[in-house]
Structure formats: structure tokens, C-alpha cells
Design an enzyme around this catalytic site. Structure first.
Site, PDB file in Angstrom:
ATOM      1  N   ASP A 174       0.978  -1.261   0.005  1.00 47.51           N
ATOM      2  CA  ASP A 174      -0.004   0.139   0.144  1.00 47.51           C
ATOM      3  C   ASP A 174       0.994   1.343  -0.010  1.00 47.51           C
ATOM      4  O   ASP A 174       1.658   1.421   0.826  1.00 47.51           O
ATOM      5  CB  ASP A 174      -1.005   0.114   1.192  1.00 47.51           C
ATOM      6  CG  ASP A 174      -2.110   1.143   1.220  1.00 47.51           C
ATOM      7  OD1 ASP A 174      -3.240   0.915   0.789  1.00 47.51           O
ATOM      8  OD2 ASP A 174      -1.495   2.185   1.521  1.00 47.51           O
ATOM      9  N   ASN A 188      -2.348  12.795  -4.462  1.00 50.44           N
ATOM     10  CA  ASN A 188      -3.535  13.190  -5.237  1.00 50.44           C
ATOM     11  C   ASN A 188      -3.834  14.690  -4.933  1.00 50.44           C
ATOM     12  O   ASN A 188      -4.195  15.600  -5.897  1.00 50.44           O
ATOM     13  CB  ASN A 188      -4.475  12.213  -5.090  1.00 50.44           C
ATOM     14  CG  ASN A 188      -4.530  10.864  -6.132  1.00 50.44           C
ATOM     15  OD1 ASN A 188      -3.775  11.052  -6.888  1.00 50.44           O
ATOM     16  ND2 ASN A 188      -5.000   9.785  -5.509  1.00 50.44           N
ATOM     17  N   ASP A 247      -2.121   8.894 -11.233  1.00 47.45           N
ATOM     18  CA  ASP A 247      -1.831   7.805 -12.061  1.00 47.45           C
ATOM     19  C   ASP A 247      -0.888   7.577 -12.595  1.00 47.45           C
ATOM     20  O   ASP A 247      -0.415   6.493 -12.635  1.00 47.45           O
ATOM     21  CB  ASP A 247      -3.191   8.345 -13.220  1.00 47.45           C
ATOM     22  CG  ASP A 247      -4.361   8.402 -12.839  1.00 47.45           C
ATOM     23  OD1 ASP A 247      -4.927   7.800 -11.696  1.00 47.45           O
ATOM     24  OD2 ASP A 247      -5.326   8.673 -13.836  1.00 47.45           O
ATOM     25  N   GLU A 279      -4.601   2.573  -4.300  1.00 46.80           N
ATOM     26  CA  GLU A 279      -2.913   2.377  -4.349  1.00 46.80           C
ATOM     27  C   GLU A 279      -2.592   1.226  -3.796  1.00 46.80           C
ATOM     28  O   GLU A 279      -1.347   0.926  -3.231  1.00 46.80           O
ATOM     29  CB  GLU A 279      -2.565   3.623  -3.397  1.00 46.80           C
ATOM     30  CG  GLU A 279      -2.875   3.679  -2.260  1.00 46.80           C
ATOM     31  CD  GLU A 279      -4.278   4.282  -1.697  1.00 46.80           C
ATOM     32  OE1 GLU A 279      -4.390   4.524  -0.521  1.00 46.80           O
ATOM     33  OE2 GLU A 279      -5.046   4.333  -2.527  1.00 46.80           O
TER      34      GLU A 279
END
Length: 339
Positions: free
Chosen positions: A220, A228, A237, A263
Site C-alpha cells: 500500500d 493526489n 495515475d 493504491e
């Protein structure tokens, strides 16, 4: 490196269903054609009518037998096509009417086209070749105007075979592309959960055959929401794509990489034991931390050993790895915990 599955079970099922329907249509067509010839065409000697009637009845029985069923083998279609080719060829040699053999020759052409569609490429070509030779021999030996009939037959045979082969290739490519999209994450190119459910049981069966253990390593990305929020989802992305490539580079040839969502990623692998699993997890963690692209990211990792024989087993194994991942997050991130 197993990052994209073949989706063989789904592909095989679609092929079996298609093959079964082709056999059924071919059987109906054969039954109708030979029934018409036996009942409404003045054929001599009389035994020719009996042979055609037997063929029509047999084909009708086959059509009823495969109705609503999935045929797991090429054999019924091969038997139906080859036997029909041989029988009608002998009929064409035996009858006194010189016009009927040409019709029979073109009925053999329809059987060769069915073989091209129905069977594997190699066997289909062999059966089609036999059909072409039988049809041409019927035309040459029995037709009143053999040259004209041969030219028409060859034109139709070449054109139809080429079109059928090209159409088959196009449909198979389209099917494979659709299946690949169904099991692959569009952003990263890794497997999605559906692909995981296909590939991990295969890896689990290898582990049982070789005496190795199946491990699930969950990764993770740390503080990914902050990336973000600060740089935007487009940059996020790119980070996911870069991380995916790093995972694929760091893992081993037989390992299965999955984007499980957001993620979070998973690597399913064969290990000799817990120490081997932790060693691979550390390599993954280090490679991600050393990525040169900006913004830099790290990953927390949880790992566990267990079974991946089916969907339930995969879920249980993932849950244990997820619990270890939570402990890694609580332990300061960019760390590894093993269950």
C-alpha cells in the site's frame, strides 16, 4: 512474470459453445439437403436413395442430440463432416444423373467451409483438403462440362476459405482482447481481482506439486491521498503506473502481480518459507523507495503464507496479509510485517 492471464477457462467455454452450435447447424443442413435429394430427386440406382435417407436420418439424430448441449471435443464434428463427404462422394460416383454430381460437389464445398470454421487450423486445413479433392474428383469424373464446373468451384473454394480464415482470425483476436480487458487493470496493465481469481489458483496448484508455499505480499503506497491532493489525480495515475512497472521489474518470472484497488497492490509468489517471503517483500519495498521519478513514494507491506486454491482461500490469505499490512502502517510506514 505473470502480469496478464490467458483467461483460458473463459476462452475455452466460448469456443466449446460456438463449436456445439456449428455442429448443430451443420447437422440440420445435412439432414435437410440429403432428405430433399432422397425424396424428391429421381436417383438411380435405388440404393442411392437409401444411403441418402440414412445420412439425413443420422444427421437429424445428431442435431437433436447436441441441441442445448456443449460438446467438449472436436471429434463429433470431424466424424460428421468426413463421413458425409465420403458417403456423398460415393453417391455421386454411383448415380446415373450427370447433373446431380455437380450439386453434390458444391455440398462438399459447404462441408469443407464448416471444417475451416469448426476445427483447429491444422486439422481443419487437412479435412478441407480432403473435401476439395473429393469434390474435384466428382466434378471431373461425372460432370458433363467439367472445366467450367472446376473453374467455378475453385473460385468459390479459394474465396470462401480465405474469407473464413480471416474472419476466424479477426474474431479470435477480438475475443482475446475482450477477455484480456476483463481481467486486466486498464491503468497499470496488472491483473485486476477477476484476473487474480483465475491465476492464483493455478499458482497454488504449482506450489502443491513442487512442495513450495504460496505467499501473498500486499503493498500500500504511503500517503498517496496527499499526492493526489497536492499534484492532482493525473500525477497520481502516473505514480501508480510507475510503481506497477517497478513491481513487475522487482518480482520474479512466475510471480503474479495484481492491482487490488486504489493504491494497493498484491504479489502472489512461491516461496520456500517465511524468510524467503520477507526477502522478496524487502526487495519490493526497496525498489519502490528508490524510484527516481517525482513525487517519490514509499510502500508499507504486509505478507502472509497460505492457500490460494479458490476464491475463498484467496480471500482468507489476503485478509491475513492485510492484517499484517495494517500493522506495518501502524509501525511507521515504509516497513514490512509478516503474519
Amino acid at each position: 512474470m505473470m502480469t496478464a492471464p490467458t483467461a483460458q477457462p473463459a476462452a475455452d467455454l466460448s469456443q466449446l459453445i460456438f463449436r456445439s452450435r456449428v455442429v448443430q447447424i451443420l447437422a440440420v443442413e445435412t439432414a435437410v439437403l440429403y432428405a430433399i435429394l432422397a425424396l424428391f430427386v429421381d436417383l438411380h440406382p435405388f440404393w442411392v436413395r437409401l444411403v441418402l435417407g440414412f445420412l439425413a436420418t443420422s444427421a437429424a439424430v445428431v442435431a437433436l442430440a447436441v441441441r442445448g448441449r456443449v460438446i467438449p471435443s472436436h471429434l463429433p464434428g470431424r466424424i460428421l463432416i468426413v463421413s458425409a463427404m465420403v458417403c456423398v462422394s460415393f453417391v455421386a460416383y454411383a448415380i446415373s444423373n450427370s447433373g446431380i454430381p455437380v450439386i453434390i460437389a458444391f455440398s462438399i464445398l459447404s462441408l469443407t467451409m464448416a471444417a475451416t470454421v469448426l476445427d483447429t487450423y491444422r486439422v481443419g486445413i487437412v479435412i478441407s483438403g480432403v473435401g476439395y479433392l473429393l469434390a474435384l474428383s466428382v466434378i471431373v469424373l461425372r460432370s458433363a462440362n467439367a472445366l467450367s464446373a472446376v473453374l467455378v468451384f475453385l473460385g468459390l473454394a479459394v474465396t470462401s476459405s480465405f474469407l473464413l480464415i480471416r474472419q476466424r482470425q479477426f474474431l479470435e483476436q477480438a475475443r482475446d482482447a475482450a477477455l484480456n480487458l476483463a481481467v486486466t487493470d486498464s491503468l497499470t496493465g496488472l491483473l485486476n481481482r477477476r484476473g487474480m481469481e483465475i491465476q492464483v489458483p493455478l499458482l497454488d496448484s504449482v506450489s502443491r506439486r513442487t512442495g513450495q508455499q504460496l505467499a501473498c505480499i500486499l503493498l500500500d503506497l504511503d500517503h498517496f491521498k496527499a499526492i493526489n491532493d497536492k499534484f492532482g489525480h493525473a500525477v497520481g495515475d502516473v505514480v501508480l503506473q510507475t510503481t506497477s512497472r517497478t513491481i513487475v521489474t522487482a518480482m520474479r518470472e512466475a510471480d503474479v502481480a495484481v492491482r487490488t484497488g486504489g493504491e494497493e497492490f498484491a504479489v502472489f509468489c512461491l516461496v520456500s518459507g517465511k524468510a524467503d517471503m520477507v526477502l522478496l517483500a524487502e526487495r519490493l519495498r526497496g525498489c519502490i523507495a528508490q524510484q527516481s521519478s517525482e513525487p517519490r513514494v514509499t510502500a508499507s507491506i504486509g505478507a502472509a503464507i497460505g492457500s490460494g486454491a479458490d476464491e475463498v482461500a484467496i480471500s482468507e490469505l489476503s485478509a491475513r496479509a492485510d492484517k499484517a499490512l495494517y500493522a506495518a502502517k501502524q509501525g511507521g510506514r515504509n516497513t514490512i510485517r509478516a503474519a
